[in-house]
Write a protein that holds these residues in place. Structure first.
Motif, PDB file in Angstrom:
ATOM      1  N   ALA A   1       0.848  -1.199   0.000  1.00  0.00           N
ATOM      2  CA  ALA A   1       0.000   0.000   0.000  1.00  0.00           C
ATOM      3  C   ALA A   1       0.886   1.253   0.000  1.00  0.00           C
ATOM      4  CB  ALA A   1      -0.915  -0.015   1.210  1.00  0.00           C
ATOM      5  N   ALA A   2       0.224   2.405   0.037  1.00  0.00           N
ATOM      6  CA  ALA A   2       0.970   3.662   0.067  1.00  0.00           C
ATOM      7  C   ALA A   2       0.078   4.759   0.624  1.00  0.00           C
ATOM      8  CB  ALA A   2       1.419   4.026  -1.344  1.00  0.00           C
ATOM      9  N   PHE A   3       0.710   5.778   1.164  1.00  0.00           N
ATOM     10  CA  PHE A   3      -0.007   6.967   1.612  1.00  0.00           C
ATOM     11  C   PHE A   3       0.226   8.027   0.541  1.00  0.00           C
ATOM     12  CE2 PHE A   3       1.471   4.557   5.208  1.00  0.00           C
ATOM     13  CZ  PHE A   3       0.330   4.429   5.985  1.00  0.00           C
ATOM     14  N   GLY A   4      -0.840   8.486  -0.070  1.00  0.00           N
ATOM     15  CA  GLY A   4      -0.655   9.486  -1.115  1.00  0.00           C
ATOM     16  C   GLY A   4      -1.952   9.744  -1.840  1.00  0.00           C
ATOM     17  N   PRO A   5      -1.888  10.583  -2.876  1.00  0.00           N
ATOM     18  CA  PRO A   5      -3.104  11.014  -3.550  1.00  0.00           C
ATOM     19  C   PRO A   5      -3.928   9.844  -4.075  1.00  0.00           C
ATOM     20  CG  PRO A   5      -1.135  11.983  -4.554  1.00  0.00           C
ATOM     21  CD  PRO A   5      -0.672  11.118  -3.457  1.00  0.00           C
ATOM     22  N   GLY A   6      -5.231   9.947  -3.891  1.00  0.00           N
ATOM     23  CA  GLY A   6      -6.133   8.945  -4.451  1.00  0.00           C
ATOM     24  C   GLY A   6      -6.254   7.674  -3.642  1.00  0.00           C
ATOM     25  N   GLN A   7      -5.473   7.550  -2.564  1.00  0.00           N
ATOM     26  CA  GLN A   7      -5.479   6.291  -1.821  1.00  0.00           C
ATOM     27  C   GLN A   7      -5.926   6.506  -0.384  1.00  0.00           C
ATOM     28  OE1 GLN A   7      -1.840   3.919  -2.732  1.00  0.00           O
ATOM     29  NE2 GLN A   7      -1.275   5.760  -3.837  1.00  0.00           N
ATOM     30  N   PHE A   8      -6.446   5.459   0.218  1.00  0.00           N
ATOM     31  CA  PHE A   8      -6.794   5.509   1.637  1.00  0.00           C
ATOM     32  C   PHE A   8      -6.253   4.246   2.288  1.00  0.00           C
ATOM     33  CE2 PHE A   8      -9.298   5.455   5.501  1.00  0.00           C
ATOM     34  CZ  PHE A   8      -9.255   6.788   5.856  1.00  0.00           C
TER      35      PHE A   8
ATOM     36  N   VAL B   1      -4.865 -10.652  16.603  1.00  0.00           N
ATOM     37  CA  VAL B   1      -5.215  -9.324  16.085  1.00  0.00           C
ATOM     38  C   VAL B   1      -4.652  -9.149  14.664  1.00  0.00           C
ATOM     39  CG1 VAL B   1      -5.000  -6.838  16.437  1.00  0.00           C
ATOM     40  CG2 VAL B   1      -5.348  -8.335  18.405  1.00  0.00           C
ATOM     41  N   GLY B   2      -3.436  -9.606  14.458  1.00  0.00           N
ATOM     42  CA  GLY B   2      -2.811  -9.471  13.133  1.00  0.00           C
ATOM     43  C   GLY B   2      -3.648 -10.148  12.050  1.00  0.00           C
ATOM     44  N   ARG B   3      -4.108 -11.366  12.334  1.00  0.00           N
ATOM     45  CA  ARG B   3      -4.928 -12.088  11.337  1.00  0.00           C
ATOM     46  C   ARG B   3      -6.245 -11.342  11.099  1.00  0.00           C
ATOM     47  NH1 ARG B   3      -3.110 -16.754  14.177  1.00  0.00           N
ATOM     48  NH2 ARG B   3      -1.562 -17.871  12.934  1.00  0.00           N
ATOM     49  N   ALA B   4      -6.817 -10.798  12.180  1.00  0.00           N
ATOM     50  CA  ALA B   4      -8.098 -10.075  12.035  1.00  0.00           C
ATOM     51  C   ALA B   4      -7.900  -8.817  11.188  1.00  0.00           C
ATOM     52  CB  ALA B   4      -8.647  -9.716  13.415  1.00  0.00           C
ATOM     53  N   VAL B   5      -6.794  -8.133  11.389  1.00  0.00           N
ATOM     54  CA  VAL B   5      -6.519  -6.911  10.604  1.00  0.00           C
ATOM     55  C   VAL B   5      -6.351  -7.279   9.125  1.00  0.00           C
ATOM     56  CG1 VAL B   5      -4.810  -5.075  10.207  1.00  0.00           C
ATOM     57  CG2 VAL B   5      -5.529  -5.631  12.546  1.00  0.00           C
ATOM     58  N   ARG B   6      -5.589  -8.338   8.884  1.00  0.00           N
ATOM     59  CA  ARG B   6      -5.395  -8.782   7.488  1.00  0.00           C
ATOM     60  C   ARG B   6      -6.728  -9.194   6.855  1.00  0.00           C
ATOM     61  NH1 ARG B   6      -2.911 -14.451   7.133  1.00  0.00           N
ATOM     62  NH2 ARG B   6      -5.014 -14.823   7.923  1.00  0.00           N
ATOM     63  N   ASP B   7      -7.505  -9.994   7.576  1.00  0.00           N
ATOM     64  CA  ASP B   7      -8.738 -10.533   6.988  1.00  0.00           C
ATOM     65  C   ASP B   7      -9.795  -9.452   6.769  1.00  0.00           C
ATOM     66  OD1 ASP B   7      -7.496 -12.921   6.996  1.00  0.00           O
ATOM     67  OD2 ASP B   7      -8.537 -13.740   8.735  1.00  0.00           O
ATOM     68  N   ALA B   8      -9.755  -8.419   7.596  1.00  0.00           N
ATOM     69  CA  ALA B   8     -10.740  -7.344   7.428  1.00  0.00           C
ATOM     70  C   ALA B   8     -10.334  -6.379   6.315  1.00  0.00           C
ATOM     71  CB  ALA B   8     -10.908  -6.580   8.736  1.00  0.00           C
ATOM     72  N   GLY B   9      -9.100  -6.483   5.838  1.00  0.00           N
ATOM     73  CA  GLY B   9      -8.668  -5.631   4.735  1.00  0.00           C
ATOM     74  C   GLY B   9      -7.740  -4.493   5.148  1.00  0.00           C
ATOM     75  N   GLY B  10      -7.142  -4.601   6.343  1.00  0.00           N
ATOM     76  CA  GLY B  10      -6.166  -3.584   6.761  1.00  0.00           C
ATOM     77  C   GLY B  10      -4.895  -3.682   5.927  1.00  0.00           C
ATOM     78  N   HIS B  11      -4.134  -2.593   5.880  1.00  0.00           N
ATOM     79  CA  HIS B  11      -2.929  -2.574   5.055  1.00  0.00           C
ATOM     80  C   HIS B  11      -1.652  -2.767   5.863  1.00  0.00           C
ATOM     81  CE1 HIS B  11      -5.915  -0.158   2.763  1.00  0.00           C
ATOM     82  NE2 HIS B  11      -5.493  -0.951   1.812  1.00  0.00           N
TER      83      HIS B  11
ATOM     84  N   ALA C   1      -9.153   2.378  -1.634  1.00  0.00           N
ATOM     85  CA  ALA C   1      -8.217   1.691  -0.739  1.00  0.00           C
ATOM     86  C   ALA C   1      -7.178   0.993  -1.600  1.00  0.00           C
ATOM     87  CB  ALA C   1      -8.977   0.677   0.101  1.00  0.00           C
ATOM     88  N   GLY C   2      -5.948   1.013  -1.144  1.00  0.00           N
ATOM     89  CA  GLY C   2      -4.872   0.333  -1.871  1.00  0.00           C
ATOM     90  C   GLY C   2      -5.041  -1.172  -1.762  1.00  0.00           C
ATOM     91  N   PRO C   3      -4.142  -1.933  -2.380  1.00  0.00           N
ATOM     92  CA  PRO C   3      -4.264  -3.386  -2.324  1.00  0.00           C
ATOM     93  C   PRO C   3      -4.184  -3.899  -0.885  1.00  0.00           C
ATOM     94  CG  PRO C   3      -2.243  -2.701  -3.459  1.00  0.00           C
ATOM     95  CD  PRO C   3      -2.977  -1.465  -3.108  1.00  0.00           C
ATOM     96  N   MET C   4      -5.114  -4.758  -0.529  1.00  0.00           N
ATOM     97  CA  MET C   4      -5.133  -5.315   0.822  1.00  0.00           C
ATOM     98  C   MET C   4      -4.457  -6.678   0.793  1.00  0.00           C
ATOM     99  SD  MET C   4      -9.100  -4.420   1.462  1.00  0.00           S
ATOM    100  CE  MET C   4      -9.694  -2.737   1.617  1.00  0.00           C
ATOM    101  N   MET C   5      -3.815  -7.030   1.888  1.00  0.00           N
ATOM    102  CA  MET C   5      -3.144  -8.325   1.949  1.00  0.00           C
ATOM    103  C   MET C   5      -4.149  -9.445   1.775  1.00  0.00           C
ATOM    104  SD  MET C   5      -0.014  -8.121   1.972  1.00  0.00           S
ATOM    105  CE  MET C   5       0.214  -9.890   2.000  1.00  0.00           C
ATOM    106  N   SER C   6      -5.385  -9.210   2.225  1.00  0.00           N
ATOM    107  CA  SER C   6      -6.387 -10.261   2.191  1.00  0.00           C
ATOM    108  C   SER C   6      -7.007 -10.408   0.801  1.00  0.00           C
ATOM    109  CB  SER C   6      -7.491  -9.927   3.191  1.00  0.00           C
ATOM    110  OG  SER C   6      -8.001  -8.648   2.912  1.00  0.00           O
ATOM    111  N   GLU C   7      -6.665  -9.457  -0.078  1.00  0.00           N
ATOM    112  CA  GLU C   7      -7.354  -9.408  -1.355  1.00  0.00           C
ATOM    113  C   GLU C   7      -6.853 -10.487  -2.304  1.00  0.00           C
ATOM    114  OE1 GLU C   7      -9.169  -5.492  -3.234  1.00  0.00           O
ATOM    115  OE2 GLU C   7      -7.022  -5.520  -2.944  1.00  0.00           O
TER     116      GLU C   7
ATOM    117  N   ASP D   1      -5.233  10.816   4.326  1.00  0.00           N
ATOM    118  CA  ASP D   1      -4.682   9.771   3.464  1.00  0.00           C
ATOM    119  C   ASP D   1      -4.820   8.389   4.094  1.00  0.00           C
ATOM    120  OD1 ASP D   1      -3.458  11.406   1.234  1.00  0.00           O
ATOM    121  OD2 ASP D   1      -2.560  12.361   2.976  1.00  0.00           O
ATOM    122  N   GLY D   2      -5.379   8.338   5.304  1.00  0.00           N
ATOM    123  CA  GLY D   2      -5.562   7.039   5.950  1.00  0.00           C
ATOM    124  C   GLY D   2      -5.827   7.226   7.426  1.00  0.00           C
ATOM    125  N   ILE D   3      -5.864   6.097   8.131  1.00  0.00           N
ATOM    126  CA  ILE D   3      -6.059   6.143   9.593  1.00  0.00           C
ATOM    127  C   ILE D   3      -5.112   5.147  10.249  1.00  0.00           C
ATOM    128  CG2 ILE D   3      -8.472   6.919   9.666  1.00  0.00           C
ATOM    129  CD1 ILE D   3      -9.291   3.939   9.946  1.00  0.00           C
TER     130      ILE D   3
END
Ligand code: PEP
Ligand code: MN
Length: 368
Positions: A87-94, A112-122, A336-342, A292-294
């Motif tokens: 992923a990246a922080f920058g224009p057009g992305q969240f 928690v790590g697996r939950a973040v990945r599966d929910a689509g966190g970056h 949203a940029g590419p998610m690990m879970s995607e 650009d994100g949270i």
């Protein structure tokens, strides 16, 4: 007043030296930041008269504070992009960073790590070194926490964001960490900022509890001045007279940071909220106002958290959070940029249970 002189990318060394010499002669001082960026302290009209006519000068501009490299003018208004994993922080992305406040133990971090990945966190956050107001409070697992973060990165594939408190920890941290967080309480730890400027690891710089926007940008300038251009700012709430929540989330600062700086800015809704129920509304506000994100705190068992459990979003609510911010960010012109879970061949769908008009009882992501 700081005045910038931006040269064309194709200017020769001789042309750069000529522009620097004329600026120096006009103002008595010139700072050479990069081959195509000079600054001085002086009068805009004087600098413009001295060098504005040169063919190698693209633009002469005034900066509201003394942060030439962080200023929006230094990149002629072009926002910068900071990569983190896929992923990246920058224009057009969240981009969403989520994880526990502190690394508490092995099972907690992996869950928690697996939950973040599966929910689509970056990216996965988690503090191994914790800045606590009381010296008797849990200070983090230290080096053991770093080993767990490295393992969580292997298990989930997510890049790791964690706080650096002390430059002496950097050699142990760098192999385990993808982005170094500077906490609000360290925003003006100039020795730490200088050291991070020497690295090429991205830095997440949190705004100090009582720091102005320009002070935050000057803190970022310390890192940029060392040559590390990968800096992301973070609005995490400031101290005001209001006692109804932990900190006042200065959401209005986000567009002002964007007016003044090319650096990406994300929002931490958790530390401002102080309580779980307020986290999603503040996160949605961040997505709406052009952040650009949270970076958000989440825990599989908030009641058992060793740090900041009161404001931790249960991991069961991560899909609801991430879907919400992605939708609002889309309305604000971002994806949203590419998610690990995607997975390219599958479609992400949010499944909510509970009263559709009222409280959501549970939310999970289904891949079809
Ligand atoms: C944190 O991210 O857990 C933290 C301590 O944040 P801040 O420095 O913004 O208080
Ligand atoms: Mn915290």
């Amino acid at each position: 007043m700081t005045v910038l002189v931006v040269l064309t990318d194709t200017s020769t060394r001789t042309e750069q030296q000529q522009a620097a010499a004329l600026t120096q002669r006009a103002c008595g001082e010139v700072r050479v930041h990069t081959p195509s960026l000079l600054s001085t302290v002086g009068d805009l009209a004087v600098v413009d008269r001295a060098v504005g006519h040169l063919p190698q000068v693209r633009h002469v501009a005034r900066v509201p504070g003394d942060y030439p490299r962080a200023s929006v003018q230094s990149r002629m208004g072009r926002p910068s992009t900071v990569a983190l994993g896929r992923a990246a922080f920058g224009p057009g992305q969240f981009t969403v960073i989520a994880g526990p406040c502190s690394v508490d133990n092995h099972d907690q971090l992996m869950e928690v790590g697996r939950a973040v990945r599966d929910a689509g966190g970056h990216a996965l956050r988690g503090g191994a070194f914790k800045p606590r107001s009381s010296p008797y409070a849990f200070q983090g697992l230290g080096r053991r926490g770093l080993d767990l973060l490295a393992e969580a990165r292997r298990v989930t594939g997510l890049p790791i964001v964690t706080e650096v408190l002390d430059v002496r920890d950097l050699p142990a941290m760098l192999p385990c960490v993808d982005m170094l967080q500077v906490g609000a309480r360290n925003m003006q730890n100039f020795a730490l900022l200088r050291e991070l400027g020497r690295l090429r690891t991205p830095v997440l710089l949190k705004r100090g509890l009582a720091a102005s926007i320009d002070e935050t940008l000057m803190a970022a300038e310390y890192i940029l001045d060392g040559g590390n251009t990968d800096v992301v700012l973070c609005e995490r709430g400031i101290r005001t007279f209001e006692t109804g929540y932990r900190f006042t989330l200065d959401i209005g600062a986000v567009p002002v940071f964007k007016e003044r700086s090319h650096l990406p800015i994300i929002v931490d809704p958790s530390h401002a909220a102080g309580e779980t129920a307020r986290v999603i509304p503040l996160a949605l506000a961040a997505a709406a106002c052009g952040a650009d994100g949270i970076i958000v705190e989440t825990h599989c068992d908030p009641a058992a958290a060793l740090c900041d459990g009161k404001q931790a979003l249960p991991t069961s609510r991560l899909p609801e959070l991430i879907d919400g911010v992605v939708n609002v960010a889309r309305a604000a012109g971002r994806t949203a940029g590419p998610m690990m879970s995607e997975r390219n061949d599958r479609h992400r769908e949010l499944v909510l249970t509970g009263d559709p008009a009222g409280t959501v009882a549970s939310a999970r992501v289904r891949w079809r």
